[in-house]
Design a protein around this motif. Structure first.
Motif, PDB file in Angstrom:
ATOM      1  N   LEU A 278       0.845  -1.193   0.000  1.00 62.86           N
ATOM      2  CA  LEU A 278       0.000   0.000   0.000  1.00 62.86           C
ATOM      3  C   LEU A 278       0.879   1.241   0.000  1.00 62.86           C
ATOM      4  N   SER A 279       0.652   2.125  -0.947  1.00 61.88           N
ATOM      5  CA  SER A 279       1.358   3.414  -0.975  1.00 61.88           C
ATOM      6  C   SER A 279       0.373   4.510  -1.330  1.00 61.88           C
ATOM      7  N   ARG A 280       0.775   5.763  -1.079  1.00 64.07           N
ATOM      8  CA  ARG A 280      -0.143   6.884  -1.292  1.00 64.07           C
ATOM      9  C   ARG A 280       0.577   8.039  -1.980  1.00 64.07           C
ATOM     10  N   PHE A 281      -0.224   8.950  -2.540  1.00 64.23           N
ATOM     11  CA  PHE A 281       0.316  10.110  -3.233  1.00 64.23           C
ATOM     12  C   PHE A 281       0.075  11.373  -2.406  1.00 64.23           C
ATOM     13  N   ASP A 282       1.058  12.289  -2.478  1.00 62.17           N
ATOM     14  CA  ASP A 282       1.007  13.545  -1.732  1.00 62.17           C
ATOM     15  C   ASP A 282       1.177  14.725  -2.680  1.00 62.17           C
ATOM     16  N   ARG A 283       0.787  15.898  -2.180  1.00 62.19           N
ATOM     17  CA  ARG A 283       1.015  17.135  -2.930  1.00 62.19           C
ATOM     18  C   ARG A 283       2.185  17.893  -2.308  1.00 62.19           C
ATOM     19  N   LYS A 284       3.134  18.250  -3.144  1.00 67.93           N
ATOM     20  CA  LYS A 284       4.298  19.043  -2.729  1.00 67.93           C
ATOM     21  C   LYS A 284       4.100  20.443  -3.313  1.00 67.93           C
ATOM     22  N   HIS A 285       3.814  21.415  -2.462  1.00 71.72           N
ATOM     23  CA  HIS A 285       3.394  22.731  -2.932  1.00 71.72           C
ATOM     24  C   HIS A 285       4.586  23.655  -3.178  1.00 71.72           C
ATOM     25  N   TYR A 286       4.662  24.169  -4.358  1.00 76.33           N
ATOM     26  CA  TYR A 286       5.552  25.290  -4.693  1.00 76.33           C
ATOM     27  C   TYR A 286       5.092  25.840  -6.031  1.00 76.33           C
ATOM     28  N   PHE A 287       5.370  27.112  -6.282  1.00 76.90           N
ATOM     29  CA  PHE A 287       4.902  27.714  -7.529  1.00 76.90           C
ATOM     30  C   PHE A 287       6.089  28.090  -8.400  1.00 76.90           C
TER      31      PHE A 287
ATOM     32  N   GLY B  54      17.314  29.826  -0.385  1.00 74.04           N
ATOM     33  CA  GLY B  54      17.378  29.148   0.895  1.00 74.04           C
ATOM     34  C   GLY B  54      16.804  27.751   0.780  1.00 74.04           C
ATOM     35  N   LYS B  55      17.255  26.863   1.629  1.00 73.46           N
ATOM     36  CA  LYS B  55      16.839  25.458   1.546  1.00 73.46           C
ATOM     37  C   LYS B  55      15.415  25.291   2.049  1.00 73.46           C
TER      38      LYS B  55
ATOM     39  N   ASP C  96       8.065  24.138   4.370  1.00 71.82           N
ATOM     40  CA  ASP C  96       7.964  25.051   3.223  1.00 71.82           C
ATOM     41  C   ASP C  96       7.118  24.452   2.103  1.00 71.82           C
ATOM     42  N   TYR C  97       7.248  23.172   1.890  1.00 71.86           N
ATOM     43  CA  TYR C  97       6.514  22.542   0.799  1.00 71.86           C
ATOM     44  C   TYR C  97       5.077  22.200   1.177  1.00 71.86           C
ATOM     45  N   ARG C  98       4.742  22.253   2.456  1.00 73.40           N
ATOM     46  CA  ARG C  98       3.372  21.990   2.925  1.00 73.40           C
ATOM     47  C   ARG C  98       2.825  20.686   2.330  1.00 73.40           C
ATOM     48  N   TYR C  99       3.571  19.613   2.545  1.00 76.30           N
ATOM     49  CA  TYR C  99       3.124  18.304   2.042  1.00 76.30           C
ATOM     50  C   TYR C  99       1.756  17.960   2.634  1.00 76.30           C
TER      51      TYR C  99
END
Length: 614
Positions: A164-173, A361-362, A367-370
């Motif tokens: 079982l695995s799942r998908f996430d959203r990695k936010h950046y524009f 900056g790293k 920051d990515y609000r997964y």
């Protein structure tokens, strides 16, 4: 449009020179750079690579090949006492730690969450669906076929596949990401806990000894971004054919401590993915990119934590991986020795530069609000699929190398070259030629030593065929070799090379004649096959008799008395002087009738007689 020869392309890329024919043929004679305004009227022409046109009276300096220039720079640095890459693997008093993230485009016909076709060279924006552009109301639909190459890659890396695995959203524009987030598998990837072993024959740093084991933390599925095409005047075009293309991201643990070993790891990953048909587009075409995380700490205190890491993004060549790590390691050491702190940041690298540069900056997890993607159901992978793919997995590179070295007797260097050249097609050519030689021996009723003629075959397929494409002038200046996936060569058919090497292994023709025949095959100057050409031109090797060998050896012994005296009384056998005497035999006699090994045998016997009689 005709294919541009490699020699013309190198002149354009390295020297800014255009060929006098082809796309500019209609302009007549063309100078090494684009003409000045006189050739185009009142509007000023933009010069190629902004190069200045030399006055007609000024002599043009000869271009220095890039490889020679780099070699000369390395020699100069060594003379000045500076470190070259070969001795830059360590810095006294400091320990380097490297972790790597590799993004590889999967070998699939569909994108990850849309049925659009994946493409490399098609018309820009010709394979785009509403979901690829994040149009309102569009939804992701997982294309199940992307799982096959992804699972092959995970199994080749000895990973455990998660049911079982799942998908996430990695936010950046950014402009190449229309939705404002990337779909990935950050928290629950589909594969974990793998391992890849690097051996000394792979080319790892000498300081790593015989092998290094690199742990694979996880392998995850994710989307690619759109392709940015830079234009003049700070304009960028976007090609959305690539957006949503399926990638795997391979994340390692920080187990690498030398720059060269990191580069070898990336190269081996590329070879592994190609072998199992998971990713057929390598770094040279943009199908595989590497990010490296670099940190340093002082040695001597095992309790000292790892240093602050920086990430170097989007390294696109194997050489860039090693060079960028060396540059960033040295920068961090200079900063720490000066009493400053290392900032966690993302840095960039340009090929040919000496320093990494700060990008931003790293970013971290915050920051990515997964967040879990609410539009995509969990991914469930059945054991039956995993077991079937494991049982049908291609032979992995290490197993094939062991077979080539132990069974066929090839050197590790030649074995590595065979399986890496031409996307693995050249090693298939090697097997095909060997099978044909075996058939020839069976027909002739002879039984040769497999390792003997396998070594000869490997040497010719790597080196002698390679020389055919290195000519700079004449009819072979633009020659290339093309190999098919099933192991055939368009320019040198396997049947012709097998017949040639069969005759050479039986010493029915000389090496010189064999090379001339190979050249004739490559140029298409042989009609009726190799055997017919040997017969028609009477190229058979007519070796000297034993008496003629002995007479020639006696003549050389008489002429080279001072050299012969070194064989009368010696503490160590003077092998070099023996080969000098053998070479003298070949120069005095008819070289086309002399077998060097027999000449050496007869000369040894003659020298033993001289030693016994003295």
């Amino acid at each position: 449009m005709r294919r541009i020869p490699i020699t013309d392309l190198s002149r354009y890329l390295l020297e800014g020179r255009l060929h006098a024919t082809g796309c500019v043929a209609g302009l007549g004679a063309v100078s090494p750079v684009l003409p000045t305004t006189q050739a185009f009227g009142p509007r000023r022409a933009r010069l190629l690579h902004t190069a200045q046109v030399a006055p007609a009276t000024s002599p043009v300096a000869p271009a220095v090949p890039l490889r020679k220039r780099l070699k000369d720079e390395a020699k100069l640095a060594k003379k000045k006492g500076q470190k070259t890459k070969s001795d830059s693997q360590t810095v006294d008093g400091w320990e380097l730690t490297v972790g790597i993230e590799i993004h590889a485009q999967l070998n699939t016909s569909r994108k990850l969450f849309s049925p659009a076709v994946t493409s490399f060279n098609d018309e820009p924006n010709s394979h785009v669906t509403p979901f690829d552009l994040s149009m309102p109301g569009s939804h992701p639909l997982l294309q199940k076929e992307v799982l096959v190459p992804a699972l092959r890659a995970a199994l080749a890396l000895d990973c455990g596949v998660e049911r079982l695995s799942r998908f996430d959203r990695k936010h950046y524009f950014w402009w190449d990401q229309p939705s404002g987030y990337q779909i990935t598998q950050y928290y629950q990837p589909f594969a974990k806990n793998g391992r890849l072993t690097l051996l000394a024959r792979d080319g790892i740093s000498p300081q790593d000894g015989e092998s290094v084991s690199v742990r694979i933390k996880q392998v995850q599925l994710e989307q690619d971004t759109a392709k940015t095409l830079a234009q003049p005047d700070n304009v960028n075009w976007l090609d959305f054919n690539r957006v949503g293309a399926p990638l795997i991201e391979i994340i390692t643990e920080p187990d690498i401590h030398h720059p060269r070993t990191a580069a070898v790891f990336v190269r081996k990953i590329q070879l592994l993915l190609n072998t199992v048909d998971a990713c057929v587009s390598g770094m040279e075409t943009g199908g595989l990119r590497a990010d490296v995380n670099v940190s340093v700490r002082r040695t001597g205190d095992p309790a000292l934590p790892l240093g602050t890491r920086t990430e170097i993004k989007n390294l696109s060549t194997i050489k860039a991986v090693e060079d960028a790590i060396i540059a960033e390691r040295d920068r961090q050491i200079r900063e720490l020795e000066a009493g400053r702190k290392i900032a966690g940041e993302t840095r960039g690298w340009t090929i040919g530069s000496k320093e990494t540069r700060r990008l931003r900056g790293k970013e971290g997890e915050v920051d990515y609000r997964y967040m879990p993607d609410p539009d995509i159901a969990p991914l469930v992978i059945g054991n039956d699929v995993v077991n079937y793919l494991r049982s049908s997995l291609a032979v992995l590179p290490d197993a094939e190398l062991d077979h080539l070295i132990n069974y066929f007797g090839l050197t590790p260097k030649d074995a590595v070259s065979l399986i890496t050249l031409d996307d693995g097609h050249r090693v298939q050519y090697f097997y095909r030629v060997l099978d044909l030689i075996k058939d020839e021996m069976a027909i002739a009723g002879t039984s040769g030593d497999l390792k003997s003629y396998a070594g000869l075959t490997g040497n010719w397929i790597i080196h002698e065929l390679g020389r055919l494409t290195t000519y700079k002038a004449g009819p072979m200046a633009t020659g290339e070799l093309t190999f098919t996936p099933d192991g055939e060569c368009d320019q040198v058919p396997s049947s012709d090379l097998a017949q040639l090497l069969f005759r050479l292994s039986l010493k029915q023709i000389t090496g010189k004649v064999a090379k001339e025949l190979l050249l004739a095959i490559f140029l298409g100057n042989i009609d009726g096959g190799v055997l017919a050409a040997i017969e028609a031109n009477d190229l058979w090797f007519k070796e000297l008799s034993e008496d003629e060998y002995e007479a020639l050896a006696n003549e050389v012994v008489e002429l080279e008395g001072s050299t012969v005296q070194h064989f009368v009384k010696y503490k160590e056998y003077p092998q070099g002087k023996l080969m000098f005497l053998v070479g003298r035999m070949m120069r005095l006699g008819p070289a086309e009738r002399i077998d060097p090994s027999n000449a050496e045998r007869v000369m040894k016997e003659r020298l033993r007689g001289v030693r016994a009689s003295s």
